[in-house]
Write a protein that holds these residues in place. Structure first.
Motif, PDB file in Angstrom:
ATOM      1  N   CYS A  44       0.831  -1.219   0.000  1.00  0.00           N
ATOM      2  CA  CYS A  44       0.000   0.000   0.000  1.00  0.00           C
ATOM      3  C   CYS A  44       0.854   1.254   0.000  1.00  0.00           C
ATOM      4  CB  CYS A  44      -0.917   0.020   1.221  1.00  0.00           C
ATOM      5  SG  CYS A  44      -2.284  -1.094   1.037  1.00  0.00           S
ATOM      6  N   ARG A  45       1.964   1.209   0.718  1.00  0.00           N
ATOM      7  CA  ARG A  45       2.851   2.386   0.732  1.00  0.00           C
ATOM      8  C   ARG A  45       3.360   2.686  -0.666  1.00  0.00           C
ATOM      9  NH1 ARG A  45       6.429   0.391   5.545  1.00  0.00           N
ATOM     10  NH2 ARG A  45       5.364   1.297   7.336  1.00  0.00           N
ATOM     11  N   ARG A  46       3.748   1.642  -1.395  1.00  0.00           N
ATOM     12  CA  ARG A  46       4.282   1.850  -2.753  1.00  0.00           C
ATOM     13  C   ARG A  46       3.208   2.364  -3.702  1.00  0.00           C
ATOM     14  NH1 ARG A  46       7.816   1.212   0.704  1.00  0.00           N
ATOM     15  NH2 ARG A  46       8.892  -0.772   0.830  1.00  0.00           N
ATOM     16  N   VAL A  58      -4.938  -0.867   4.796  1.00  0.00           N
ATOM     17  CA  VAL A  58      -4.710  -2.198   5.379  1.00  0.00           C
ATOM     18  C   VAL A  58      -5.814  -2.506   6.389  1.00  0.00           C
ATOM     19  CG1 VAL A  58      -3.132  -3.600   6.754  1.00  0.00           C
ATOM     20  CG2 VAL A  58      -2.231  -2.128   4.945  1.00  0.00           C
ATOM     21  N   GLN A  59      -6.180  -1.520   7.187  1.00  0.00           N
ATOM     22  CA  GLN A  59      -7.249  -1.747   8.174  1.00  0.00           C
ATOM     23  C   GLN A  59      -8.577  -2.020   7.480  1.00  0.00           C
ATOM     24  OE1 GLN A  59      -7.341   0.668  11.671  1.00  0.00           O
ATOM     25  NE2 GLN A  59      -5.220   1.287  11.406  1.00  0.00           N
TER      26      GLN A  59
ATOM     27  N   LEU B  86       1.458  -0.849  13.460  1.00  0.00           N
ATOM     28  CA  LEU B  86       0.210  -1.239  12.784  1.00  0.00           C
ATOM     29  C   LEU B  86      -0.452  -2.423  13.459  1.00  0.00           C
ATOM     30  CD1 LEU B  86      -1.510  -0.736  10.051  1.00  0.00           C
ATOM     31  CD2 LEU B  86      -0.493  -2.921   9.465  1.00  0.00           C
ATOM     32  N   LEU B  87      -1.616  -2.197  13.978  1.00  0.00           N
ATOM     33  CA  LEU B  87      -2.449  -3.275  14.514  1.00  0.00           C
ATOM     34  C   LEU B  87      -1.673  -4.194  15.454  1.00  0.00           C
ATOM     35  CD1 LEU B  87      -4.054  -4.200  11.092  1.00  0.00           C
ATOM     36  CD2 LEU B  87      -5.168  -2.910  12.879  1.00  0.00           C
ATOM     37  N   SER B  88      -0.709  -3.651  16.153  1.00  0.00           N
ATOM     38  CA  SER B  88       0.183  -4.396  17.063  1.00  0.00           C
ATOM     39  C   SER B  88       0.807  -5.616  16.409  1.00  0.00           C
ATOM     40  CB  SER B  88      -0.554  -4.857  18.322  1.00  0.00           C
ATOM     41  OG  SER B  88      -1.730  -4.186  18.512  1.00  0.00           O
TER      42      SER B  88
END
Lengths: 205, 99
Positions: A44-46, A58-59, B86-88
């Protein structure tokens, strides 16, 4: 060219163990999150070039996966399924963010003269090849050029060239054929090459 | 472009179109991704190499095309911990790159 064989993922059997009766086993799901979040975040960063958006994606992807776990049929690995979801979320977000200036995929093309010979600016090409070391040192300029590519091209370049997934994996994540990945990859590289040559011509880096 | 170079290009274009063992620039362009993926047959690879030996425009194109891939690959900082906060999450996979 070496092709990565296995990427982050649990065996398909794990999917079955996620369900206890009709509910999802939270421990098994959090194991999946721990195992796959890193690579999904990197992808996702790229694609998005923005940490906050990448984390949101991502979440969102995990939330969507959690809701739709029952639909996972085990035809691919869990990791592959999650990557497909997160790439889709990222591209949708990117398109929404950039809809007003999305360039057509045909933007970058090669030119041939009436004899079928390639028309190339020798000086530009040579300067790009010579500037490789300097471009390695000034990564932010290259990143900017990559982040300026249209969403579909950028996703193919990010997955294949930057993250190092195989063409088959990239095709799987993008939901297109390997041949279509190669077309996008070629166009992305041509567009990036043109941008870098223009930057060098303009005196950067 | 000088007139001698124009004549050479014309001749090269004619040869590439007529001689069965030679690729045209467009054919070379269409197979550059497969070439870099290592997916050309030995015969296709030989013809690709022959074309880049004979055509300086395609040779310099290939050089800058490869340079573009190399710099894009190194443009992003591949830090070892991708999971920061991130999300642990705490597991990170090793990085892989195509050759």
């Amino acid at each position: 060219m070496a092709t990565p064989k296995n990427f982050a993922g649990l065996p398909n059997a794990t999917a079955a163990s996620l369900h206890r009766s009709d509910t999802v086993d939270p421990d098994a799901f959090s194991a999946i999150v721990r195992r796959n979040a890193g690579r999904m975040l990197a992808v996702c960063r790229r694609i998005l070039g923005n940490e906050e958006d990448a984390r949101d994606c991502v979440q969102d992807a995990f939330l969507s996966a959690f809701k739709n776990l029952a639909r996972f049929e085990g035809r691919s690995t869990i990791a592959s399924w999650l990557h497909r979801i997160v790439v889709n979320v990222a591209i949708t977000r990117l398109r929404r963010r950039r809809w007003f200036r999305e360039e057509p995929l045909e933007a970058a093309s090669v030119r041939f003269d009436s004899e079928g010979c390639r028309i190339v600016d020798q000086a530009h090409s040579l300067r790009l090849a010579e500037a490789v070391f300097e471009l390695h040192q000034r990564k932010s300029i290259v990143r900017e050029a990559i982040l300026d590519l249209p969403a579909g091209l950028r996703a193919a370049l990010a997955l294949r060239d930057i993250e190092g997934y195989s063409t088959a994996e990239t095709a799987d994540f993008l939901g297109i054929t390997p041949a279509a990945v190669k077309v996008r990859l070629h166009r992305a590289r041509l567009a990036l090459k043109q941008k870098l040559e223009a930057m060098i011509e303009a005196g950067q880096p | 472009m000088s007139s001698s170079r124009r004549v050479l290009r014309k001749l090269r274009g004619w040869m590439n179109r007529r001689l069965p063992l030679l690729l045209t620039c467009a054919e070379m362009d269409a197979s550059v991704v497969d070439y870099l993926e290592g997916e050309l047959s030995p015969d296709q690879r030989r013809r690709f190499h022959l074309h880049t030996r004979l055509c300086d425009d395609c040779r310099s194109f290939l050089e800058s095309y490869r340079a573009t891939i190399a710099v894009s690959r190194s443009a992003f900082d591949h830090s070892t911990n991708e999971l920061t906060g991130l999300l642990s999450a705490e597991h990170s996979q090793p990085r892989r790159h195509p050759n």
